[in-house]
Scaffold this active site. Structure first.
Site, PDB file in Angstrom:
ATOM      1  N   CYS A  30      -0.412   4.102   2.185  1.00 19.59           N
ATOM      2  CA  CYS A  30      -0.168   3.903   3.625  1.00 19.59           C
ATOM      3  C   CYS A  30       1.299   4.142   3.976  1.00 19.59           C
ATOM      4  CB  CYS A  30      -0.496   2.464   4.055  1.00 19.59           C
ATOM      5  SG  CYS A  30      -1.985   1.768   3.369  1.00 19.59           S
ATOM      6  N   ASP A  31       2.187   3.615   3.172  1.00 19.29           N
ATOM      7  CA  ASP A  31       3.593   3.527   3.585  1.00 19.29           C
ATOM      8  C   ASP A  31       4.569   4.385   2.779  1.00 19.29           C
ATOM      9  OD1 ASP A  31       2.843   1.683   5.539  1.00 19.29           O
ATOM     10  OD2 ASP A  31       3.008   0.009   4.159  1.00 19.29           O
TER      11      ASP A  31
ATOM     12  N   CYS B 296       0.835  -1.207   0.000  1.00 17.27           N
ATOM     13  CA  CYS B 296       0.000   0.000   0.000  1.00 17.27           C
ATOM     14  C   CYS B 296       0.869   1.255   0.000  1.00 17.27           C
ATOM     15  CB  CYS B 296      -0.931  -0.003   1.215  1.00 17.27           C
ATOM     16  SG  CYS B 296      -1.980   1.456   1.299  1.00 17.27           S
TER      17      CYS B 296
END
Ligand code: NDP
Length: 312
Positions: free
Chosen positions: A141-142, A138
């Protein structure tokens, strides 16, 4: 043989942000929700590290801790959260018949499906070994953790292109690993990627190995035409080769698209079966964020509460 039978007003299947938010709202509406957590209690966030984009956590929070908080909140408000699996459903009659752990029959007035989706992985050992230590599925997300660094992303669909573009804004260079000599993504997305100067596309290339001992330090790719290999230094390795919605047990009963995502009526969480609602990644292949899943979990609880009230 199923011996035990239990009547439940609101059954929630799945325990990610969508399921727990539905549980919080349903519990507060006095619907006495019963949740079956499923194979991966807490859902996909339990395999991520820091979550920095969920509002309300100014310093960020670890994914597993956040899901633990979701659970504590739902339980405090009265949700009955159970470790276990719903293995079979029959939505052809009401109350709906759902089998838990192959052994118990639950008769549910309403069902909220929040079974989520699972990222597809390449399936190579180094990917598993370095998961959470530079390997991620992701970018949204990261990606932030790799700002100013070089990263690689594998995949050639709309998600990979979108995530590569997102990473290109944060990272110095993005190496995109594409297994064929062309993209699968829409022309517009391809255009965007090919016109971003710091995205380097490696066509006809496959991931041979992700390099690094404790954390990702590089990737070795193999050209599948001339079999040559090349090592590239990267700090992050993103996998964007698609997701599989966890909706297999609903096949033949609920409307779904060709990939298995549940289809909900516009501006609602209603499925084609009145009384069965779907939220989170099981029905969303576009946004797939914890906060959007939580929002749709809230919608599902409100929809099911109002639907139940209208039946009385
Ligand atoms: P897709 O299934 O569309 O694409 C998956 C990609 O991963 C393909 O290019 C495929 O390669 C590649 N792939 C699969 N397995 C491997 C492997 N083992 N090694 C290397 N590459 C692999 O998934 P997406 O998540 O990209 O998209 C899912 C759906 O969501 C699509 O319908 C898409 O259009 C939609 N979507 C729309 C968006 C938007 O409109 N903004 C944003 C994101 C998604 P190959 O092409 O060779 O098969």
């Amino acid at each position: 043989m199923n011996q035990e039978v239990e009547n439940v007003e609101c059954l929630i299947i799945g325990s990610g942000p969508a399921g727990f938010t539905a549980a919080i709202y349903a519990a507060r509406a006095d619907m006495k929700p019963v949740m079956y957590e499923g194979l991966q209690p807490g859902g996909q966030l339990t395999i991520t590290t820091d979550v920095e984009n969920y509002p309300g956590y100014p310093d960020g929070i670890m994914g597993p801790e956040m899901m633990d908080n979701f659970k504590k909140q739902a339980v405090r408000l009265g949700a009955d959260v159970r470790y276990g699996l719903i293995t079979k459903v029959d939505f052809s009659q009401r109350p709906f018949v759902c089998i838990a752990d192959e052994s118990k029959t639950i008769l549910a007035q309403t069902v909220i499906i929040a079974t989520g989706a699972s990222a597809k992985w390449l399936g190579i050992p180094s990917e598993q070994r370095l998961n959470g230590s530079g390997v991620s599925a992701c970018a949204v997300c990261d990606g932030f953790f790799y700002r100013g660094k070089d990263v690689a992303i594998v995949g050639a669909g709309d998600t990979a292109c979108e995530e590569a573009s997102y990473l290109a804004k944060l990272c110095t260079k993005v190496h995109m690993i594409v297994r064929r000599d062309e993209f699968r993504a829409s022309k517009a997305m391809q255009h965007r990627v090919l016109n971003t100067p710091n995205i380097v596309v490696h066509f006809n290339s496959e991931t041979d190995e992700i390099l690094g001992d404790q954390v990702v330090t590089g990737v070795r790719i193999k050209n599948n035409v001339d079999q040559s290999t090349q090592e590239i230094e990267v700090s992050g390795f993103f996998v964007a080769i698609g997701h599989t919605p966890n909706t297999g047990i609903f096949k033949g009963q609920l409307d779904m698209d060709e990939q298995g995502y549940l289809i909900t009526k516009v501006d609602s969480t209603y499925t084609n079966i009145p009384g069965v609602f779907a939220c989170g990644d099981a029905q969303d292949k576009i946004y797939r964020q914890a906060v959007t899943a939580a929002g749709s979990g809230c919608m599902a609880a409100l929809d099911s509460e109002r639907w139940l009230a209208a039946q009385e």
